[in-house]
Design a protein around this motif. Structure first.
Motif, PDB file in Angstrom:
ATOM      1  N   PRO A 210      23.154 -31.643 -11.415  1.00 21.83           N
ATOM      2  CA  PRO A 210      22.770 -33.040 -11.638  1.00 21.83           C
ATOM      3  C   PRO A 210      21.272 -33.295 -11.634  1.00 21.83           C
ATOM      4  CG  PRO A 210      23.456 -32.738  -9.370  1.00 21.83           C
ATOM      5  CD  PRO A 210      23.674 -31.416 -10.051  1.00 21.83           C
ATOM      6  N   ASP A 211      20.468 -32.300 -11.207  1.00 20.98           N
ATOM      7  CA  ASP A 211      19.036 -32.531 -11.056  1.00 20.98           C
ATOM      8  C   ASP A 211      18.272 -32.143 -12.318  1.00 20.98           C
ATOM      9  OD1 ASP A 211      19.420 -33.360  -8.417  1.00 20.98           O
ATOM     10  OD2 ASP A 211      19.264 -31.294  -7.669  1.00 20.98           O
ATOM     11  N   ASP A 212      17.223 -32.898 -12.609  1.00 25.90           N
ATOM     12  CA  ASP A 212      16.353 -32.569 -13.735  1.00 25.90           C
ATOM     13  C   ASP A 212      15.464 -31.388 -13.383  1.00 25.90           C
ATOM     14  OD1 ASP A 212      16.678 -34.535 -15.970  1.00 25.90           O
ATOM     15  OD2 ASP A 212      16.401 -35.954 -14.325  1.00 25.90           O
ATOM     16  N   PRO A 213      15.224 -30.489 -14.341  1.00 24.37           N
ATOM     17  CA  PRO A 213      14.265 -29.404 -14.106  1.00 24.37           C
ATOM     18  C   PRO A 213      12.833 -29.931 -14.186  1.00 24.37           C
ATOM     19  CG  PRO A 213      15.095 -29.296 -16.341  1.00 24.37           C
ATOM     20  CD  PRO A 213      15.850 -30.400 -15.662  1.00 24.37           C
ATOM     21  N   GLY A 214      11.875 -29.034 -14.026  1.00 24.88           N
ATOM     22  CA  GLY A 214      10.473 -29.419 -14.004  1.00 24.88           C
ATOM     23  C   GLY A 214       9.909 -29.730 -15.372  1.00 24.88           C
ATOM     24  N   PRO A 215       8.606 -30.064 -15.428  1.00 26.17           N
ATOM     25  CA  PRO A 215       8.013 -30.535 -16.682  1.00 26.17           C
ATOM     26  C   PRO A 215       8.003 -29.502 -17.799  1.00 26.17           C
ATOM     27  CG  PRO A 215       6.334 -30.229 -14.974  1.00 26.17           C
ATOM     28  CD  PRO A 215       7.659 -30.143 -14.303  1.00 26.17           C
ATOM     29  N   ALA A 319       4.404 -22.449 -16.779  1.00 23.87           N
ATOM     30  CA  ALA A 319       5.794 -21.992 -16.803  1.00 23.87           C
ATOM     31  C   ALA A 319       6.115 -21.126 -15.590  1.00 23.87           C
ATOM     32  CB  ALA A 319       6.074 -21.241 -18.103  1.00 23.87           C
ATOM     33  N   VAL A 320       5.228 -20.197 -15.248  1.00 23.81           N
ATOM     34  CA  VAL A 320       5.467 -19.312 -14.106  1.00 23.81           C
ATOM     35  C   VAL A 320       5.500 -20.107 -12.807  1.00 23.81           C
ATOM     36  CG1 VAL A 320       4.395 -17.512 -12.703  1.00 23.81           C
ATOM     37  CG2 VAL A 320       4.634 -17.193 -15.151  1.00 23.81           C
ATOM     38  N   THR A 321       4.602 -21.062 -12.664  1.00 24.47           N
ATOM     39  CA  THR A 321       4.559 -21.864 -11.437  1.00 24.47           C
ATOM     40  C   THR A 321       5.868 -22.621 -11.235  1.00 24.47           C
ATOM     41  OG1 THR A 321       2.170 -22.097 -11.680  1.00 24.47           O
ATOM     42  CG2 THR A 321       3.281 -23.651 -10.217  1.00 24.47           C
ATOM     43  N   GLU A 322       6.401 -23.163 -12.308  1.00 25.12           N
ATOM     44  CA  GLU A 322       7.663 -23.890 -12.203  1.00 25.12           C
ATOM     45  C   GLU A 322       8.839 -22.954 -11.910  1.00 25.12           C
ATOM     46  OE1 GLU A 322       8.408 -27.029 -15.060  1.00 25.12           O
ATOM     47  OE2 GLU A 322      10.374 -26.177 -15.477  1.00 25.12           O
ATOM     48  N   PHE A 323       8.779 -21.765 -12.469  1.00 23.06           N
ATOM     49  CA  PHE A 323       9.913 -20.851 -12.414  1.00 23.06           C
ATOM     50  C   PHE A 323       9.937 -19.984 -11.157  1.00 23.06           C
ATOM     51  CE2 PHE A 323      11.854 -16.772 -13.939  1.00 23.06           C
ATOM     52  CZ  PHE A 323      13.143 -17.260 -14.114  1.00 23.06           C
ATOM     53  N   ALA A 324       8.787 -19.747 -10.554  1.00 18.60           N
ATOM     54  CA  ALA A 324       8.676 -18.760  -9.467  1.00 18.60           C
ATOM     55  C   ALA A 324       9.635 -18.996  -8.303  1.00 18.60           C
ATOM     56  CB  ALA A 324       7.229 -18.709  -8.965  1.00 18.60           C
ATOM     57  N   GLN A 348       1.836 -10.255 -14.114  1.00 24.73           N
ATOM     58  CA  GLN A 348       0.605 -10.478 -14.863  1.00 24.73           C
ATOM     59  C   GLN A 348       0.049 -11.893 -14.661  1.00 24.73           C
ATOM     60  OE1 GLN A 348       1.134  -9.628 -19.003  1.00 24.73           O
ATOM     61  NE2 GLN A 348      -1.047  -9.503 -19.433  1.00 24.73           N
ATOM     62  N   THR A 349       0.934 -12.874 -14.423  1.00 26.00           N
ATOM     63  CA  THR A 349       0.540 -14.279 -14.362  1.00 26.00           C
ATOM     64  C   THR A 349       1.040 -14.875 -13.050  1.00 26.00           C
ATOM     65  OG1 THR A 349       0.802 -14.381 -16.759  1.00 26.00           O
ATOM     66  CG2 THR A 349       0.616 -16.480 -15.593  1.00 26.00           C
ATOM     67  N   PRO A 350       0.222 -14.907 -12.024  1.00 26.85           N
ATOM     68  CA  PRO A 350       0.682 -15.441 -10.736  1.00 26.85           C
ATOM     69  C   PRO A 350       0.851 -16.955 -10.791  1.00 26.85           C
ATOM     70  CG  PRO A 350      -1.654 -14.946 -10.645  1.00 26.85           C
ATOM     71  CD  PRO A 350      -1.167 -14.427 -11.966  1.00 26.85           C
ATOM     72  N   PRO A 351       1.707 -17.526  -9.939  1.00 25.74           N
ATOM     73  CA  PRO A 351       1.851 -18.979  -9.880  1.00 25.74           C
ATOM     74  C   PRO A 351       0.535 -19.651  -9.491  1.00 25.74           C
ATOM     75  CG  PRO A 351       3.631 -17.880  -8.699  1.00 25.74           C
ATOM     76  CD  PRO A 351       2.625 -16.832  -9.016  1.00 25.74           C
ATOM     77  N   ALA A 352       0.381 -20.872  -9.951  1.00 23.25           N
ATOM     78  CA  ALA A 352      -0.825 -21.645  -9.650  1.00 23.25           C
ATOM     79  C   ALA A 352      -0.673 -22.366  -8.320  1.00 23.25           C
ATOM     80  CB  ALA A 352      -1.076 -22.653 -10.766  1.00 23.25           C
ATOM     81  N   SER A 353      -1.790 -22.597  -7.670  1.00 23.27           N
ATOM     82  CA  SER A 353      -1.798 -23.465  -6.500  1.00 23.27           C
ATOM     83  C   SER A 353      -1.653 -24.914  -6.946  1.00 23.27           C
ATOM     84  CB  SER A 353      -3.110 -23.292  -5.734  1.00 23.27           C
ATOM     85  OG  SER A 353      -4.197 -23.793  -6.519  1.00 23.27           O
ATOM     86  N   ALA A 354      -1.469 -25.807  -5.981  1.00 24.57           N
ATOM     87  CA  ALA A 354      -1.332 -27.222  -6.322  1.00 24.57           C
ATOM     88  C   ALA A 354      -2.569 -27.733  -7.054  1.00 24.57           C
ATOM     89  CB  ALA A 354      -1.077 -28.046  -5.058  1.00 24.57           C
ATOM     90  N   ASP A 355      -3.752 -27.382  -6.575  1.00 26.25           N
ATOM     91  CA  ASP A 355      -4.978 -27.815  -7.231  1.00 26.25           C
ATOM     92  C   ASP A 355      -5.086 -27.244  -8.641  1.00 26.25           C
ATOM     93  OD1 ASP A 355      -5.656 -29.228  -4.996  1.00 26.25           O
ATOM     94  OD2 ASP A 355      -7.107 -27.768  -4.248  1.00 26.25           O
TER      95      ASP A 355
END
Length: 471
Positions: A210-215, A319-324, A348-355
């Motif tokens: 029932p929940d929406d995924p990320g942007p 994409a990686v930040t949302e998926f991690a 190869q592409t680490p997740p981003a921090s909030a900032d």
């Protein structure tokens, strides 16, 4: 002898049903016979809906006999990617874990095609969970074969639909695209495909709860049709577009915009980003450019597209930040080796921090602005869909070099998905036994300009499917 019904265009099939030249049941049976003949060789249709399709066709015939007006796709069979719900049928995503995940209702694009009279004839294969790579191989259903050459991939992730349409098993295919998943298999299989503007087709990405995924999941993924002709692609576009109360992202924009003054300017970039392009692909771009010049377009070579490297980096990081957070669980669903493609990306592409994520969202808007300015100057852009001919199956999951090669090959697809603009993949010919093609990219919500230009290319260079699978 007359050609079999499955060889007709979708427009011709629907017209024949509306005129009572053929029954919808005859049309469906013709495609079921073609599936029985061809699918064992290519493995594109995963769940055949023969009984349901014949029942729907019989209902169409009863409506016609009663004098009811039939829709623009009356009786036309279409396949549906395993990601997309068909009421009463499992939406498996190609993984054994979801083999019993029966859909309670049609997905919005399936419902729209049905409302126009089209009939779902089967689900179609894809990479497991759309995450196992570009090649269409699922843990549940196995490999799909490119009908032109068994040693080449049909592409993906909507590869099952591309193969089904290319071989005449269905007149239309319903896939989805977040970076080339409709356009790349269209090129590799010799058919046409449309990635619409973000917000043109209504959809609902709440596919597993029932929940929406990320942007990223909300904004990058668009449903898109495939067909053997641009005219059929236009029919599907007209049916799928519009708004729906279940999708607040869908925008009430007219199907056709105002005519542009003078000859429409087309920017040509054969090697976006300057990373190299195969001679056969460059020749395809040149052939399409020549066709557009002949049709009266103002075709101009330009240095490059805007901010490609920056866009690709931001796309991957977002994409990686949302998926991690979900990756530890998701990778267990992919089967042996199925996690290699995403695992290499995560390394190869680490997740981003909030900032960093806040900054990346600003970059996303900035890239879109740059593209809007570019397309204000050039309403259309002509370039490669994939910068090589069809590659070998599983190249992107073999090693880092293979993954980088495939990522580079689809770079213009990835960037245009990130920007959210429409694009039509259209075939240009056959080279060394393999189909070639290009994509025509346009301003947001000007799918009509893309389709018009693709039609001009098709009118001059031809249609190359349906094909019988090569053995």
């Amino acid at each position: 002898m007359l050609d079999p019904l499955w060889k007709m265009t979708a427009a011709a099939q629907a017209g024949a049903v509306r005129r009572a030249d053929v029954s919808a049941l005859e049309l469906i049976d013709s495609h079921l016979e073609r599936i029985a003949e061809v699918n064992p060789q290519v493995n594109a249709v995963t769940q055949l809906l023969a009984g349901r399709a014949r029942a729907a066709a019989a209902h169409t015939d009863r409506l016609r006999a009663a004098g009811a007006a039939l829709g623009p796709l009356a009786g036309v069979p279409f396949t549906v990617k395993e990601t997309t719900a068909v009421e009463g049928v499992p939406t498996t995503f190609g993984t054994p874990r979801f083999r019993d995940l029966v859909a309670p209702a049609d997905a919005l694009p399936v419902a729209r095609l049905r409302a126009a009279g089209a009939i779902p004839i089967g689900h179609s294969n894809m990479p497991t969970l759309v995450l196992a790579g570009m090649h269409t191989r699922s843990e549940l259903f196995g490999d799909t074969v490119n009908p032109w050459d068994r040693s080449r991939t049909p592409g993906g992730t909507s590869g099952g639909d591309a193969v089904a349409v290319a071989t005449g098993m269905a007149a239309l295919g319903l896939g989805n695209d977040s970076g080339g998943s409709v356009r790349v298999p269209a090129q590799f299989c010799g058919v046409a495909g449309l990635k619409p503007s973000t917000g043109r087709f209504p959809a609902d990405q709440r596919v597993l709860g029932p929940d929406d995924p990320g942007p990223a999941s909300q904004m990058l993924v668009t449903d898109g049709p495939m067909a053997r002709s641009v005219g059929d692609l236009r029919l599907a576009y007209e049916v799928l577009a519009g708004t729906d109360p279940r999708d607040p992202r869908a925008v009430p924009v007219p199907l056709y915009g105002e005519p542009l003054p003078g000859p429409v300017k087309v920017a040509v970039v054969a090697d976006p980003g300057g990373q190299g392009v195969h001679p056969a692909v460059r020749a395809a771009v040149e052939a399409a450019a020549g066709a557009l010049r002949d049709a009266g377009y103002d075709v101009r070579e330009v240095a490059d597209v805007p901010r490609m490297a920056e866009a690709l980096d931001a796309y991957g990081r977002i994409a990686v930040t949302e998926f991690a957070p979900s990756w530890p669980v998701v990778r267990t669903l992919l089967g042996e080796g199925g996690d290699r493609y995403i695992a290499m990306m995560m390394e190869q592409t680490p997740p981003a921090s909030a900032d960093e994520l806040v900054r990346l969202m600003g970059t996303w808007l900035g890239v879109r602005r740059s593209w809007t300015e570019f397309l204000h100057e050039y309403p259309l852009l002509l370039g490669p869909t994939f910068t090589e001919p069809p590659v070998e199956p599983g190249l992107e999951s073999r090693d880092r070099a293979g993954r980088d090669r495939v990522g580079a090959g689809m770079r213009l697809c990835s960037v245009t998905s990130f920007v959210g603009v429409p694009a039509v993949a259209v075939p240009t010919g056959v080279s060394d036994g393999l189909p070639c093609g290009v994509q025509i990219i346009g301003r947001a919500f000007r799918e009509d300009l893309c389709l018009d230009a693709a039609q001009a290319v098709e009118d001059r260079l031809g249609v190359f499917t349906p094909v019988d699978p090569r053995r």
